[in-house]
Design a protein around this motif. Structure first.
Motif, short mmCIF file in Angstrom:
data_model
loop_
_atom_site.label_atom_id
_atom_site.label_comp_id
_atom_site.label_asym_id
_atom_site.label_seq_id
_atom_site.Cartn_x
_atom_site.Cartn_y
_atom_site.Cartn_z
N PHE A 158 -8.42 113.63 19.12
CA PHE A 158 -7.02 113.37 19.39
C PHE A 158 -6.12 113.75 18.22
O PHE A 158 -5.09 114.41 18.40
N LEU A 169 -0.68 120.49 18.05
CA LEU A 169 0.49 120.54 18.93
C LEU A 169 1.78 120.46 18.14
O LEU A 169 2.77 121.09 18.48
N LEU A 170 1.76 119.69 17.07
CA LEU A 170 2.98 119.53 16.28
C LEU A 170 3.30 120.80 15.49
O LEU A 170 4.44 121.21 15.39
N PHE A 171 2.26 121.39 14.91
CA PHE A 171 2.52 122.48 13.97
C PHE A 171 2.35 123.86 14.60
O PHE A 171 2.84 124.84 14.08
N PRO A 181 2.24 124.77 18.52
CA PRO A 181 2.09 124.29 19.90
C PRO A 181 1.36 125.26 20.83
O PRO A 181 0.85 124.83 21.86
N LEU A 201 -5.84 117.39 17.87
CA LEU A 201 -4.99 117.87 18.96
C LEU A 201 -3.51 117.69 18.62
O LEU A 201 -2.70 118.61 18.72
N VAL A 202 -3.17 116.48 18.17
CA VAL A 202 -1.76 116.19 17.88
C VAL A 202 -1.26 117.07 16.74
O VAL A 202 -0.17 117.63 16.80
N ILE A 211 -6.97 123.30 24.05
CA ILE A 211 -5.59 123.33 23.58
C ILE A 211 -5.52 123.79 22.12
O ILE A 211 -4.67 124.59 21.74
#
Lengths: 234, 336, 432
Positions: free
Chosen positions: B316, B323-325, B327, B319-320, B257
């Motif tokens: 994690f 995904l936030l900045f 995606p 990953l977050v 991801i």
């Protein structure tokens, strides 16, 4: 008898039919154009001929062979090529790879056909290493047509090839389409720009609500006052 | 001299392990990303596919060992790889036939495929435990080290030693070969290009006469190869335990991801980002800093930012953040 | 519910009584109790997935938070540990939270650019080290206090029943944090994010000894029901059970289990009543409308994100409640026992098999799947026995196969999930 014909086609996506006894045909080496108001079922008729829509009645024949039951993929080897209106190139692949994918089913040497495509659309030769997604709208359309030509089709079907391109690019694209037709490939296309399209058309079909309203040569349709008044804006 | 020692200590405890681990993650993430690109769902059974393939490789390794076959300094497991890949490929093609093809034909939403992959995951998990049991298995043989810490100290005269395990060197070499072969396949061969075309625009691929079932089958076979190689390298480097492989799902997915799901290059970069962060944040930096800082400033604690048990937290958090900045991942995957 | 639904529910007492007469009543009631809790877990997941289509595979984490609540509410406080570093730990945590809040505020206030990134990085790094400087010595002091018996702060010493709503609150809080960051993402990402969170929560329970004793476990949680030994000492009880021809030891253990069952049944009844009310209210209809067509619902002016947040938090709270109940039933918190296959994916099997979107379906799925989870092992062993009866008594293969019977569980559950998904995708009791 026509080279490719969709005869008395009736069918739709769901319960309601979109096409009603609609007939569209094209002769060898000629250009046939389907025009009509929005929602007339122009694209649907095109999709029906290519097998992307289940017909309840009617038949599709190419060179006399009934292909009504064939899947779209199975129609490609029969000599049909289809250029969708949108998403018609592989954006992440290079121009050259797009053309190669067009020739996916061919096992012979494709360099000759590729050369022809590059001669038809010289800009593609220049950009052949570039990803198709990075090209302008008109260039993308050229890639799309080029990809379809790579199968060496007998019939090229174009769904609104000039949608969203500038008038200059449109004229250019029509010139190229005439050139393709002269090489012996039949062209069947749906066009929003009815007047310009009918000018280059050997045959024109005016569809209204999924049924044939007028059918004649392009010039005759352009000259018909009823057609002019209702569909060509006077 | 101090600086050299610091570099050696850093290499020994951070760089070398992270490169090996990163290569393993990258191979795992490549499998996930290929399935996502072609079949358009996140395959939660991938960790257990790795476990299954590794188990088959272990069984073949034991059989070879019992026959007295060995590769000398290299682990015997390498000889078992082709057979293990073949068996795993058959398994994946079988699950595709029995499970996923149905949903593909139905044009089911991806989330249904994901849930189906839960089912496959549970079944594979059960199969692996049934056959080889839930315990730890070691199957590495051959020479343990390319260079031991002792030899290195003797050679260089430094205080710090640099040990490189055979499995670490092997991991890197194998990963480079596999990745090069994969990219050659995807970019240079007709079949590889058709896979990329299919991943890019399924409808247009159909119009070009590309056979979707063939593309899918080839994808599963490649994924089997990647999963088995990743699993065997990880197992040689550490050890094989079914549950650990299930847990690899998280860093593997994080890698895919972070790089951008569906983008093979992204998967590789993502693998190394996750591995370096994980190893770097859970390493006790006392030794390295001790060499670099003047005596008076040397830290008294371990300077370990996170306890090793929190290594999941590292993948994690990265990953977050991604995904936030961003995606779609660093390399613009095909996330919709 | 349809006739088919009633018939399926009628199977539950049949199965329980069957186990009671064929195996033992103790086992039958143990299955019933955990079945009730499983039903509640499935209800929670069904709210998120069935009502709203939210893909939460961090069930295990929320269950564990409920378990933590049980410890924090019910265990007596450890005075020595508090004296050693209790306040300092709290101070450290407060400082950590303040650092994060400060970082978020900085991020929002400052203009985007390299300068912001730099300031933010410096701020977070300094904050982290200060936090560790405050936090670490306190943790060491607490964990050093009587490590063999306590080594943690203990709890509040309140009745354990209070832990149930608190467990729900803990889970809801965590869910709110996750939802705020991850709910806008597509479903696979939410899945990975929740999977990650649940692993982190378990890692925390295993490592933060000052809080949960880590892998040393917290045992001997107080109970909401009487102890077996006390019942056995009560002459009235002994007379009562011997009157039914039972020995006091067995009778007491059955009585305790029945008491738990009654408590759980009350909670389940309340929850299912509330869930049915909610699902059939305008709120529930809107939820399902959003699930079926998010774009259309958004176009009609529904605040999709807010609704999702609500239902995610609610569902997680129910899971947390179930987690607290489970830890209460176990009487201990053992962080190492939380396995995602058992506590996340099994719950998913329950929801899918029962019928996603239907509360009764979730409850039924909870019972059925739990029943099979327990009973597959003896069944598998029996099958293996039969299968290997031709092999020699001391055959290695036979021993291996018999040993592995336990792993039949996962295999069976996976198969059940795949079969239901394929042939009856709407589950045993489909959504209306």
């Amino acid at each position: 008898m026509s080279f490719l014909i969709g005869e008395n086609m009736t069918g739709g996506y769901g319960a309601a039919d979109i096409l009603h006894e609609c007939t569209v045909a094209v002769e060898k080496g000629e250009i046939a154009v389907i025009v009509g108001p929005n929602g007339a079922g122009k694209s649907t008729a095109m999709k029906a001929i290519f097998g992307m829509l289940k017909l309840r009645r009617g038949a599709v024949r190419i060179d006399g062979e009934d292909i009504t039951r064939l899947s779209p993929q199975a129609r490609v080897p029969k000599g049909m090529a289809f250029v969708p209106q949108t998403n018609n190139v592989f954006t992440s692949l290079s121009v050259e790879e797009n053309l190669e994918m067009g020739a996916y089913l061919r096992r012979d040497d494709i360099s000759g056909t590729m050369e022809q495509v590059y001669e038809l659309f010289p800009i593609l030769r220049e950009k052949r290493r570039q990803a198709a997604g990075e090209l302008s709208g008109g260039q993308r359309q050229q890639v799309a047509v080029g990809r379809a030509l790579m199968t060496q089709p007998k019939v090229l079907m174009l769904d609104e090839p000039t949608a969203g391109v500038s008038p200059i690019v449109m004229d250019e694209l029509f010139d190229r389409i005439i050139e393709v037709a002269r090489s012996g490939i039949s062209i069947l296309m749906v066009e929003q720009n009815a007047r310009q399209a009918l000018e280059i058309a050997d045959k024109g079909y005016v569809l209204v609500q999924g049924a044939n309203r007028y059918t004649d040569t392009g010039q005759a349709l352009l000259a018909d006052p009823d057609v002019r008044k209702s569909f060509l804006g006077g | 001299m101090e600086a050299l020692n610091a570099i050696v200590a850093l290499s020994n405890f951070v760089l070398v392990p992270a490169i090996a681990y990163g290569s393993q993650l990258a191979l795992g993430a490549l499998g996930v990303t290929l399935i996502y690109g072609i079949l358009r769902f996140s395959n939660f059974a991938h960790g257990d596919t790795m476990a299954f393939g590794t188990m088959v490789a272990i069984l073949f390794t034991w059989w070879l060992q019992s026959m007295g076959v060995s590769l000398g300094p290299l682990p015997t497991a390498l000889l078992a790889l082709p057979a293990a890949i073949a068996v795993t490929a058959l398994l994946l093609l079988g699950t595709d036939r029995l499970v996923y093809r149905f949903y593909r034909a139905q044009k089911a939403v991806p989330v249904i495929m994901v849930i189906a992959s839960f089912g496959v995951m549970l079944v594979l998990n059960g199969v692996v435990r049934l056959i080889i049991g839930p315990g730890d298995q070691r199957f590495a043989d051959g020479e343990r080290f390319i260079i031991t810490a002792l030899d290195f100290r003797r050679m260089t005269g430094l205080d710090e030693g640099l040990a490189i395990k055979t499995t670490q060197g092997l991991t890197l070499v194998t990963a480079v070969i596999v990745v090069a072969a994969l990219f050659w396949f995807l970019n240079r061969t007709r079949t590889g290009k058709s896979m990329r075309a299919f991943s890019d625009n399924e409808d247009l691929a159909l119009l070009s006469g590309i056979n979707p079932e063939r593309v899918v089958a080839i994808t599963w076979i490649i994924v089997a190869g990647l999963a088995v190689i990743a699993g065997v390298l990880y197992g040689l480097d550490k050890s094989f335990k079914p549950f650990t492989y299930f847990q690899l799902l998280l860093p593997v997915f994080a890698s895919a991801i972070v790089g951008g799901l569906g983008n093979p290059l992204g998967a590789i970069v993502g693998g190394y980002i996750i591995a370096f962060s994980e190893v770097g944040l859970t390493y006790a930096w006392k030794k390295v800093l001790g060499y670099l800082m003047p005596e008076s400033l040397a830290p008294d604690g371990l300077v370990q930012l996170l306890s090793t048990d929190y290594k999941f937290a590292v993948s994690f958090v990265i990953l977050v953040l991604v995904l936030l900045f961003r995606p779609t991942g660093l390399f613009r995957g095909k996330a919709v | 519910m349809t006739t088919r639904g009633y018939l399926l529910f009628a199977l539950i007492p049949v199965m329980i009584i069957g186990v009671g007469t064929l195996q033992s009543w103790n086992l039958a009631l143990a299955i019933l109790n955990m079945g009730l809790i499983s039903a509640i877990m499935a209800l929670g997941v069904n709210m998120q997935w069935g009502y709203a289509g939210l893909f939460n595979i961090g069930v295990m984490g929320f269950l564990a938070l409920g378990g933590l609540a049980a410890v924090i509410v019910s265990m007596p406080p450890v005075g020595g540990a508090w004296a050693a570093g209790g306040l300092r730990v709290l101070l450290g945590l407060a400082f950590g939270a303040a650092t994060i809040a400060g970082a978020v505020a900085l991020y929002k206030r400052m203009a985007p650019g390299r300068k912001r990134a730099l300031v933010l990085a410096v701020f977070v790094v300094i904050g982290f080290f200060v936090y560790r400087a405050i936090f670490d010595p306190a943790v060491q002091a607490i964990e050093g206090y009587n490590p063999a018996t306590s080594g943690y702060l203990g709890g509040l010493g309140l009745p354990i029943l209070f832990a149930w709503p608190v467990g729900a609150l803990f889970a809801a809080g965590a869910a709110w944090l996750i939802a705020k960051t991850a709910l806008g993402l597509r479903s696979d990402y939410l899945a990975i994010a929740t999977l990650g969170i649940s692993e982190i929560i378990i890692a925390m329970l295993k490592n933060e000894d000052w809080l949960s004793r880590g892998v040393k476990n917290v045992v001997g949680l107080p109970r909401p029901v009487p102890y077996e030994v006390d019942l056995q000492k009560s002459p009235g009880f002994v007379d009562f059970v011997t009157g039914y021809g039972m020995d006091p030891a067995e009778g007491s253990s059955i009585a305790v289990k029945l008491a738990y069952a009654a408590l759980f049944l009350v909670v389940l009844a309340i929850l299912i009543w509330l869930s049915e009310k909610a699902l059939n209210s305008p709120w529930g209809r809107m939820m399902r409308a959003i699930r079926d067509n998010e774009t259309a619902a958004e176009a009609m002016g529904k605040d999709v994100k807010r609704r999702h947040l609500q239902v995610f938090v609610l569902g997680s709270a129910v899971i947390g409640l179930a987690g607290a109940m489970m830890t209460t039933l176990d009487g201990q918190l053992t962080p190492a026992s939380y396995q995602p296959l058992r506590f996340t994916f099994l719950i998913w099997v329950m929801v899918i098999v029962g019928g996603s979107g239907n509360n009764w379906g979730a409850v039924l799925g909870g019972f059925f799947i739990w029943f099979f989870w327990v009973e597959v092992e003896p069944m598998g062993r029996w099958a293996m026995d039969l299968l290997t009866s031709g092999l020699a008594e001391d055959s290695a293969l036979r021993a291996h196969l018999l040993d592995s019977a336990a792993h039949m569980r996962l295999l069976t559950m996976g198969l059940i999930l795949l079969l239901v998904l394929r042939f009856s995708p709407r589950g045993l009791i489909p959504e209306r």
